[in-house]
Design a protein around this motif. Sequence first.
Motif, PDB file in Angstrom:
ATOM      1  N   GLU A  18       0.802  -1.223   0.000  1.00  0.00           N
ATOM      2  CA  GLU A  18       0.000   0.000   0.000  1.00  0.00           C
ATOM      3  C   GLU A  18       0.843   1.286   0.000  1.00  0.00           C
ATOM      4  O   GLU A  18       1.850   1.390   0.697  1.00  0.00           O
ATOM      5  N   VAL A  19       0.382   2.289  -0.754  1.00  0.00           N
ATOM      6  CA  VAL A  19       0.962   3.622  -0.704  1.00  0.00           C
ATOM      7  C   VAL A  19       0.742   4.255   0.663  1.00  0.00           C
ATOM      8  O   VAL A  19       1.450   5.190   1.065  1.00  0.00           O
ATOM      9  N   LEU A  20      -0.220   3.748   1.407  1.00  0.00           N
ATOM     10  CA  LEU A  20      -0.526   4.233   2.752  1.00  0.00           C
ATOM     11  C   LEU A  20       0.712   4.265   3.647  1.00  0.00           C
ATOM     12  O   LEU A  20       0.791   5.065   4.584  1.00  0.00           O
ATOM     13  N   LEU A  21       1.697   3.413   3.363  1.00  0.00           N
ATOM     14  CA  LEU A  21       2.904   3.375   4.173  1.00  0.00           C
ATOM     15  C   LEU A  21       3.641   4.710   4.178  1.00  0.00           C
ATOM     16  O   LEU A  21       4.382   5.014   5.118  1.00  0.00           O
ATOM     17  N   LEU A  22       3.424   5.513   3.116  1.00  0.00           N
ATOM     18  CA  LEU A  22       4.050   6.837   3.068  1.00  0.00           C
ATOM     19  C   LEU A  22       3.691   7.691   4.278  1.00  0.00           C
ATOM     20  O   LEU A  22       4.485   8.512   4.723  1.00  0.00           O
ATOM     21  N   LEU A  23       2.489   7.490   4.794  1.00  0.00           N
ATOM     22  CA  LEU A  23       2.012   8.307   5.909  1.00  0.00           C
ATOM     23  C   LEU A  23       2.907   8.169   7.138  1.00  0.00           C
ATOM     24  O   LEU A  23       3.008   9.106   7.935  1.00  0.00           O
ATOM     25  N   GLY A  24       3.562   7.027   7.285  1.00  0.00           N
ATOM     26  CA  GLY A  24       4.376   6.804   8.468  1.00  0.00           C
ATOM     27  C   GLY A  24       5.869   6.978   8.265  1.00  0.00           C
ATOM     28  O   GLY A  24       6.649   6.681   9.173  1.00  0.00           O
ATOM     29  N   GLY A  25       6.287   7.499   7.100  1.00  0.00           N
ATOM     30  CA  GLY A  25       7.715   7.589   6.816  1.00  0.00           C
ATOM     31  C   GLY A  25       8.496   8.385   7.848  1.00  0.00           C
ATOM     32  O   GLY A  25       9.516   7.927   8.369  1.00  0.00           O
ATOM     33  N   ALA A  26       8.027   9.593   8.169  1.00  0.00           N
ATOM     34  CA  ALA A  26       8.745  10.432   9.129  1.00  0.00           C
ATOM     35  C   ALA A  26       8.677   9.843  10.531  1.00  0.00           C
ATOM     36  O   ALA A  26       9.628   9.982  11.316  1.00  0.00           O
TER      37      ALA A  26
END
Length: 265
Positions: A18-26
Amino acid sequence: MPRSDVGARAEASPLGREVLLLLGGARAILLQIADPAIGHGVAAHSDFVGRPMDRLRATLEFVYVVINGTPEQAARVARRVNRAHGPVRRTEGEPTYSAFDPALQLWVAATIYDTAVTVTETVFGRLADSDADALYRDYALLGSALQMPDDLWPADRAAFAGYWHERLAELRVDDTVRGVARSLLVEARLPLALRPLRPLLRIMTTGLLPPSVRPLFGLRWTARADAVFTAWIRVIRFVYPLLPAFVREAPLRAALRRAGSESRA
């Protein structure tokens, strides 16, 4: 937990696509640098101000390809990451560090896994045990790709929970590491389209962090911030499931294409 070679599992959990993983990068980065050895290593060897999106893309590409790619693609991406980690070491002064320290590799893999679970459950709700176990098996591969000995990865999710809570209590942040966090959250040169969203990205990152970690970085959590975070999570919960698969999996497919192109070069 017996595991196959890096990237060799026949079918990965769809939650790892999922692209949703981007939300937790920082969030994952802040947790990593809250270990003093990693924080000082990043301060000395990384450029979050000048290349924040490159750093994020490289991390996500590593995760996507190791979990979802062919064994050859996963091994290639792992070699690239390990080459980049070669110069990251300090043998004198405090803290000493090496990117090949197995305990630090375990912490990096653990922060990526916990972030994936936190983001997924924040949006979709609590995972069924079968889905959670599948995701845990997938993320065990990240430590192997970083050259961590397999037996360091906690045997199951219950063992991981014990390890995680112990490590959270050990985290320490000094002014050097706070400077790295400021570079990431405040000073990073984001693309023009994302710059107006910087305050929102900061709120979302802070909201996803464990409450005990926020004060380490001087991140205040007010009633207003909580209201903004909650409102945006509600929007994401409604909108995200409506997105077609080709949107939700676009970064995964791009990462696999790049890995495939490298194999033909």
